[in-house]
Design a protein around this motif. Structure first.
Motif, PDB file in Angstrom:
ATOM      1  N   SER A   1      38.491  32.921  10.422  1.00 33.44           N
ATOM      2  CA  SER A   1      40.039  32.672  10.653  1.00 33.44           C
ATOM      3  C   SER A   1      40.804  33.899  11.190  1.00 33.44           C
ATOM      4  N   PRO A   2      40.291  35.026  10.803  1.00 31.30           N
ATOM      5  CA  PRO A   2      41.059  36.420  11.490  1.00 31.30           C
ATOM      6  C   PRO A   2      40.738  36.277  12.974  1.00 31.30           C
ATOM      7  N   PHE A   3      39.775  35.606  13.572  1.00 33.38           N
ATOM      8  CA  PHE A   3      39.422  35.709  14.944  1.00 33.38           C
ATOM      9  C   PHE A   3      40.599  34.706  15.816  1.00 33.38           C
ATOM     10  N   VAL A   4      40.847  33.678  15.031  1.00 29.59           N
ATOM     11  CA  VAL A   4      41.784  32.998  15.508  1.00 29.59           C
ATOM     12  C   VAL A   4      42.980  33.654  15.640  1.00 29.59           C
ATOM     13  N   GLY A   5      43.492  34.284  14.387  1.00 26.37           N
ATOM     14  CA  GLY A   5      44.689  35.110  14.627  1.00 26.37           C
ATOM     15  C   GLY A   5      44.720  36.166  15.487  1.00 26.37           C
ATOM     16  N   ALA A   6      43.734  36.745  15.969  1.00 24.05           N
ATOM     17  CA  ALA A   6      43.655  37.876  16.863  1.00 24.05           C
ATOM     18  C   ALA A   6      43.880  37.067  18.423  1.00 24.05           C
ATOM     19  N   VAL A   7      43.290  35.872  18.511  1.00 21.87           N
ATOM     20  CA  VAL A   7      43.749  35.186  19.652  1.00 21.87           C
ATOM     21  C   VAL A   7      44.826  34.723  19.688  1.00 21.87           C
ATOM     22  N   LEU A   8      45.546  34.183  18.779  1.00 22.02           N
ATOM     23  CA  LEU A   8      46.871  33.937  18.793  1.00 22.02           C
ATOM     24  C   LEU A   8      48.035  35.206  19.071  1.00 22.02           C
TER      25      LEU A   8
ATOM     26  N   GLY B   1      30.607  39.781  -2.914  1.00 20.17           N
ATOM     27  CA  GLY B   1      31.586  39.412  -3.673  1.00 20.17           C
ATOM     28  C   GLY B   1      31.956  37.956  -3.545  1.00 20.17           C
ATOM     29  N   PRO B   2      33.256  37.697  -3.590  1.00 13.99           N
ATOM     30  CA  PRO B   2      33.709  36.312  -3.622  1.00 13.99           C
ATOM     31  C   PRO B   2      33.652  35.748  -2.216  1.00 13.99           C
ATOM     32  N   VAL B   3      33.516  36.478  -1.102  1.00 15.41           N
ATOM     33  CA  VAL B   3      33.430  36.256   0.370  1.00 15.41           C
ATOM     34  C   VAL B   3      32.152  35.495   0.449  1.00 15.41           C
ATOM     35  N   GLY B   4      31.006  35.715  -0.294  1.00 17.76           N
ATOM     36  CA  GLY B   4      29.871  34.941  -0.084  1.00 17.76           C
ATOM     37  C   GLY B   4      30.011  33.446  -0.302  1.00 17.76           C
ATOM     38  N   GLY B   5      31.081  33.139  -1.181  1.00 24.34           N
ATOM     39  CA  GLY B   5      31.213  31.629  -1.464  1.00 24.34           C
ATOM     40  C   GLY B   5      32.025  30.966  -0.678  1.00 24.34           C
ATOM     41  N   TRP B   6      32.843  31.593   0.427  1.00 27.44           N
ATOM     42  CA  TRP B   6      33.839  31.063   0.934  1.00 27.44           C
ATOM     43  C   TRP B   6      33.224  30.200   2.214  1.00 27.44           C
ATOM     44  N   ALA B   7      34.043  29.214   2.654  1.00 28.88           N
ATOM     45  CA  ALA B   7      33.356  28.501   3.911  1.00 28.88           C
ATOM     46  C   ALA B   7      33.682  29.292   4.943  1.00 28.88           C
ATOM     47  N   TRP B   8      32.772  29.126   6.086  1.00 31.05           N
ATOM     48  CA  TRP B   8      32.704  29.869   7.450  1.00 31.05           C
ATOM     49  C   TRP B   8      34.028  29.752   7.947  1.00 31.05           C
ATOM     50  N   TRP B   9      34.826  28.665   8.224  1.00 33.37           N
ATOM     51  CA  TRP B   9      36.071  28.577   8.805  1.00 33.37           C
ATOM     52  C   TRP B   9      37.127  29.641   8.108  1.00 33.37           C
ATOM     53  N   TRP B  10      36.936  29.928   6.951  1.00 28.30           N
ATOM     54  CA  TRP B  10      37.954  31.094   6.253  1.00 28.30           C
ATOM     55  C   TRP B  10      37.326  32.283   6.679  1.00 28.30           C
ATOM     56  N   VAL B  11      36.127  32.626   6.801  1.00 29.60           N
ATOM     57  CA  VAL B  11      35.729  33.958   7.268  1.00 29.60           C
ATOM     58  C   VAL B  11      35.824  33.991   8.730  1.00 29.60           C
TER      59      VAL B  11
ATOM     60  N   TRP C   1      43.414  44.759  14.345  1.00 30.37           N
ATOM     61  CA  TRP C   1      43.265  44.555  13.054  1.00 30.37           C
ATOM     62  C   TRP C   1      42.484  43.440  12.313  1.00 30.37           C
ATOM     63  N   PHE C   2      42.899  42.267  13.339  1.00 24.46           N
ATOM     64  CA  PHE C   2      42.298  40.854  12.978  1.00 24.46           C
ATOM     65  C   PHE C   2      41.169  40.943  13.216  1.00 24.46           C
ATOM     66  N   VAL C   3      40.321  41.704  14.456  1.00 23.29           N
ATOM     67  CA  VAL C   3      39.291  41.657  14.869  1.00 23.29           C
ATOM     68  C   VAL C   3      38.310  42.387  13.740  1.00 23.29           C
ATOM     69  N   VAL C   4      38.816  43.812  13.279  1.00 22.93           N
ATOM     70  CA  VAL C   4      38.234  44.324  12.052  1.00 22.93           C
ATOM     71  C   VAL C   4      38.011  43.543  10.971  1.00 22.93           C
ATOM     72  N   LEU C   5      39.036  43.033  10.594  1.00 18.50           N
ATOM     73  CA  LEU C   5      39.022  42.265   9.242  1.00 18.50           C
ATOM     74  C   LEU C   5      37.915  41.033   9.231  1.00 18.50           C
ATOM     75  N   GLY C   6      37.996  40.417  10.444  1.00 17.50           N
ATOM     76  CA  GLY C   6      37.061  39.227  10.941  1.00 17.50           C
ATOM     77  C   GLY C   6      35.640  39.765  10.879  1.00 17.50           C
ATOM     78  N   LEU C   7      35.369  41.024  11.499  1.00 16.10           N
ATOM     79  CA  LEU C   7      33.864  41.660  11.325  1.00 16.10           C
ATOM     80  C   LEU C   7      33.474  41.908   9.895  1.00 16.10           C
TER      81      LEU C   7
END
Length: 80
Positions: free
Chosen positions: A31-38, A19-29, A2-8
């Motif tokens: 971050s789910p991949f880091v969660g998947a690795v952990l 939406g609001p994701v367009g204005g987010w920093a790339w490290w926020w976008v 689910w982390f990978v799907v969310l990250g994609l």
């Protein structure tokens, strides 16, 4: 998974400036991949993955035994 799907999904939303994701920093976008690795590291370290695999094998053994017993006419009868 689910982390990978969310990250994609977040990457696509960032790329399309949706939406609001367009204005987010790339490290926020990303971050789910880091969660998947952990998660995967923890699952392998703790034995969670292996236990799930063994449970699936045991379930297949039980189902195969049940089918074989039914084919032989030796089904277990349920008690009242």
């Amino acid at each position: 998974m689910w982390f990978v799907v969310l990250g994609l999904l977040l990457i696509v939303m960032k790329w399309l400036d949706f939406g609001p994701v367009g204005g987010w920093a790339w490290w926020w976008v990303l971050s789910p991949f880091v969660g998947a690795v952990l998660w995967w590291a923890w699952a392998d370290w703790s034995g969670y993955t292996k236990r799930r695999e063994i449970d699936k094998i045991d379930e297949r053994k039980k189902e195969r035994r049940r089918k074989n017993m039914a084919a032989l006419g030796m089904e277990e009868r349920r008690r009242r």
